[in-house]
Design an enzyme around this catalytic site. Sequence first.
Site, PDB file in Angstrom:
ATOM      1  N   HIS A 115       0.835  -1.214   0.000  1.00 37.69           N
ATOM      2  CA  HIS A 115       0.000   0.000   0.000  1.00 37.69           C
ATOM      3  C   HIS A 115       0.868   1.262   0.000  1.00 37.69           C
ATOM      4  CE1 HIS A 115      -3.501   2.521   1.359  1.00 37.69           C
ATOM      5  NE2 HIS A 115      -2.527   3.222   1.930  1.00 37.69           N
ATOM      6  N   GLU A 116       1.877   1.291   0.869  1.00 37.35           N
ATOM      7  CA  GLU A 116       2.722   2.496   0.948  1.00 37.35           C
ATOM      8  C   GLU A 116       3.535   2.662  -0.338  1.00 37.35           C
ATOM      9  OE1 GLU A 116       1.944   4.532   3.291  1.00 37.35           O
ATOM     10  OE2 GLU A 116       0.821   3.102   4.502  1.00 37.35           O
ATOM     11  N   HIS A 119       1.479   4.468  -2.872  1.00 37.04           N
ATOM     12  CA  HIS A 119       1.482   5.938  -2.827  1.00 37.04           C
ATOM     13  C   HIS A 119       2.669   6.493  -3.621  1.00 37.04           C
ATOM     14  CE1 HIS A 119      -1.872   6.408  -0.213  1.00 37.04           C
ATOM     15  NE2 HIS A 119      -1.307   5.862   0.850  1.00 37.04           N
ATOM     16  N   ASP A 125      -5.079   7.434  -1.394  1.00 32.66           N
ATOM     17  CA  ASP A 125      -5.936   6.577  -0.570  1.00 32.66           C
ATOM     18  C   ASP A 125      -7.334   6.587  -1.167  1.00 32.66           C
ATOM     19  OD1 ASP A 125      -4.365   5.602   1.678  1.00 32.66           O
ATOM     20  OD2 ASP A 125      -4.173   7.711   2.262  1.00 32.66           O
TER      21      ASP A 125
END
Length: 182
Positions: A115-116, A119, A125
């Site tokens: 997920h990070e 980014h 998000d």
Amino acid sequence: MLLRRVAAALCAALALAAVQVAGTVPASAAARVLYYDAGQAQEFRAVVDQGAQIWNSRAANVRLQPVPAGRTPNIRVYADNGWPRTYTTSLGNGRWYMGREAVDDGYYPPRIAAHEFGHILGLPDRRTGLCGDLMSGSSAPVSCTNANPNSTEVAQVNANFRTSVSVPARTFVWVAPATARS
Ligand SMILES: [Zn+2]
């Protein structure tokens, strides 16, 4: 006659090999390489590598690789006791934290790592609450162990790196601001 048949078979095999090479090499040659440094990710180094591999196996236009010695990384990964979070500076560049606050709450570490990285690859998000979405982050149940981006997320990342879209510098935190304890 037999020799000619063998030669023909060999030619066909070589042609097939050439097609396979042509089919794979340009894609990887076109992929933009981003170097990440997990040297300060403490106990999460392996999970950081796992997050990178998840993207490498799905997004053709970008490749996350451990930074070679003497080279400046695009991405630095740290670990601390706060929430997981990412600070992007531009598409493909920034730093993120593997935060123990979420790991201790039971969130699945490979999902956090992927997920990070998402980014850094230009995804915001999207708190849909769905486990099937990687960028739903902490809005999905704590029990969610999906660490894979969905096809829309993969397509977005491929599109970002195909055109090198401009992404403004931003900060993303694992939990929504309203639910953050600190
Ligand atoms: Zn996030």
